[in-house]
Design a protein around this motif. Structure first.
Motif, mmCIF file in Angstrom:
data_model
loop_
_atom_site.group_PDB
_atom_site.id
_atom_site.type_symbol
_atom_site.label_atom_id
_atom_site.label_comp_id
_atom_site.label_asym_id
_atom_site.label_seq_id
_atom_site.Cartn_x
_atom_site.Cartn_y
_atom_site.Cartn_z
ATOM 1 N N SER A 1 -14.662 32.485 54.355
ATOM 2 C CA SER A 1 -13.273 32.359 53.903
ATOM 3 C C SER A 1 -13.272 31.984 52.433
ATOM 4 N N VAL B 1 -10.532 30.154 51.463
ATOM 5 C CA VAL B 1 -9.469 29.143 51.521
ATOM 6 C C VAL B 1 -10.086 27.798 51.888
ATOM 7 N N VAL C 1 -9.576 26.269 55.431
ATOM 8 C CA VAL C 1 -10.241 27.036 56.484
ATOM 9 C C VAL C 1 -11.731 26.724 56.485
ATOM 10 N N TYR D 1 -12.192 35.542 60.782
ATOM 11 C CA TYR D 1 -10.740 35.400 60.807
ATOM 12 C C TYR D 1 -10.302 34.778 62.137
ATOM 13 N N THR E 1 -9.405 31.415 62.390
ATOM 14 C CA THR E 1 -9.690 29.977 62.443
ATOM 15 C C THR E 1 -8.404 29.201 62.720
ATOM 16 N N GLU F 1 -5.359 28.895 60.223
ATOM 17 C CA GLU F 1 -5.409 29.961 59.207
ATOM 18 C C GLU F 1 -4.208 30.885 59.393
ATOM 19 N N SER F 2 -3.417 31.057 58.354
ATOM 20 C CA SER F 2 -2.263 31.942 58.403
ATOM 21 C C SER F 2 -2.664 33.352 57.982
ATOM 22 N N ASP G 1 -3.370 33.230 54.394
ATOM 23 C CA ASP G 1 -4.712 32.703 54.120
ATOM 24 C C ASP G 1 -5.751 33.805 54.274
ATOM 25 N N TRP G 2 -5.637 34.560 55.344
ATOM 26 C CA TRP G 2 -6.600 35.633 55.604
ATOM 27 C C TRP G 2 -6.531 36.698 54.507
ATOM 28 N N SER H 1 -8.457 35.607 51.561
ATOM 29 C CA SER H 1 -9.909 35.791 51.729
ATOM 30 C C SER H 1 -10.299 37.252 51.560
#
Length: 408
Positions: A157, A159, A162, A195, A197, A200-201, A204-205, A208
């Motif tokens: 990630s 982020v 995360v 992906y 987690t 994790e929005s 957020d993904w 990454s």
């Protein structure tokens, strides 16, 4: 803690393989996997066979390369005794754990032993996994000089929150730096992402994804987080400290990743893997999906030769004891029947872009194909050409495709 090994038949201490492994061997590629079971910290989601310093029970990292080299020599002898044809190694993969916690000289020594025992095929692919904070520029140059061709960085990630949930120790800014060093050394680069987690929005993904694509890697792996029993993360979910993964969000994340990777020029070739070109696919990864042969060295490592599958004792201490006694480190094994091998082929080759030849299926199984096309699960044009290839929807419902084909 690491997951338990499967049960199986007793494995002979001399490692002897049955004569059946010779059948069709000339047509199969041969690879080598080396498991390095060491990690600085145990990530909360991980149930791989890995150990931190406090879990090694007195075994020493500085003796590990010698132990693996002994097993590689032992393995070459077992294969010769079984009458297998001489085949140079087409792919080598160092995984873990974190292989790059060992000195580069240890990895290059193990690779040299592989070269001595079997030889490397022209254009052989040689990969190591690495955490971004476990290598520097000089380390990567040393690997390239020794014959490594690829490095796969565990980015996971970009982020910070995360990464904290996953117990990853590197800073996001470290990834583009190590990718640049690897490229300067002449290595192909893959980055691994996770992906789904907890916490994790979708935004957020996407962050990454953007960060990974900005590195312009040759290859990307993206895996949905699976909550494994016995891990720290599983316990946190059970206690209500973090939310359970959302399967619908997982699917949305996968679709977003596939669209963004494709737009950036990376094509999918296995459900969780995308490459810049056919030449930058992980050939070692594909060998698992297409039933090739490989010897896997190290504690807990799983090998496969001609329908015989075996796995080594799990703990580094038990592994060292076997090796030091001059005995096979295999704990148990299984010999697959012809039907089991066929069913595994259906299970595995329906995951890849090259697809499954419909000729592998029985007449009753082939009758399911029109319905799979109608349901949007497999590509109709490919099916007319005699190959079962999943669509994007089929990739998301891969188990459904297999169950319908096999009638299970």
């Amino acid at each position: 803690m690491p997951s338990a090994l499967p049960e199986g038949d007793a494995a002979p201490l001399d490692g002897a393989l049955p004569a059946s492994v010779r059948e069709g061997a000339e047509a199969r590629n041969f690879g080598v996997y080396v498991h390095v079971p060491y990690c600085r910290v145990r990530c909360g989601y991980c149930d791989f066979n890995t150990y931190t310093a406090s879990e090694l029970g007195g075994t020493r990292r500085d003796e590990y390369a010698d132990q693996v080299e002994w097993e590689l020599t032992f393995g070459a002898g077992v294969m010769r005794a079984a009458g297998l044809p001489e085949r140079p190694v087409s792919t080598v993969f160092f995984g873990g754990g974190t292989p790059t916690l060992l000195p580069a000289s240890d990895l290059t020594a193990m690779l040299a032993r592989i070269r001595t025992e079997w030889g490397l095929a022209p254009g052989a692919e040689v990969t190591t996994e690495a955490n971004p904070d476990s290598v520097d520029e000089a380390y990567l140059r040393e690997l390239a000089a020794a014959g490594f061709t690829r490095v796969s960085f565990g980015m996971q990630s970009a982020v910070p929150h995360v990464l904290r949930t996953l117990d990853r120790t590197h800073e996001p800014e470290r990834v583009p730096q190590v990718v640049a060093w690897a490229r300067a050394a002449g290595l192909q680069v893959s980055v691994d992402l996770i992906y789904g987690t907890p916490g994790e929005s979708l935004a957020d993904w996407e962050r990454s994804i953007d960060a990974a694509l900005a590195c312009e890697p040759d290859h990307i792996s993206a895996y949905a987080l699976i909550i494994e029993a016995g891990t720290k993360l599983a316990a946190q979910i059970k206690r209500g400290e973090v939310a359970e993964p959302d399967e619908d969000l997982h699917a949305e994340m996968y679709e977003l990743a596939d669209a963004r990777f494709t737009a950036a020029g990376l094509g999918w070739y296995e459900i969780s893997n995308w490459s810049r070109s056919p030449e930058t696919r992980s050939r070692h990864n594909l060998s698992y999906w297409t039933g090739e042969d490989w010897w896997a060295a190290g504690p807990g490592a799983h090998s496969h030769i001609g329908g015989v599958r075996w796995w080594n004792v799990k703990h580094p201490g038990a592994y060292a004891s076997r090796v030091n006694a001059g005995e096979s480190p295999a704990q148990a094994r299984e010999t697959l029947t012809a039907e089991a091998r066929r069913e595994e082929r259906v299970l595995l080759e329906t995951r890849i872009a090259d697809g499954l030849p419909a000729s592998v299926l029985g007449a009753e199984e082939r009758r399911v194909i029109p319905q799979l096309i109608a349901d949007g699960l497999i590509d109709g044009r490919a099916a007319i050409g005699g190959t079962v290839v999943p669509t994007l929807r089929g990739r998301l419902l891969a188990d459904t495709v297999v169950h319908q084909l096999l009638g299970s």
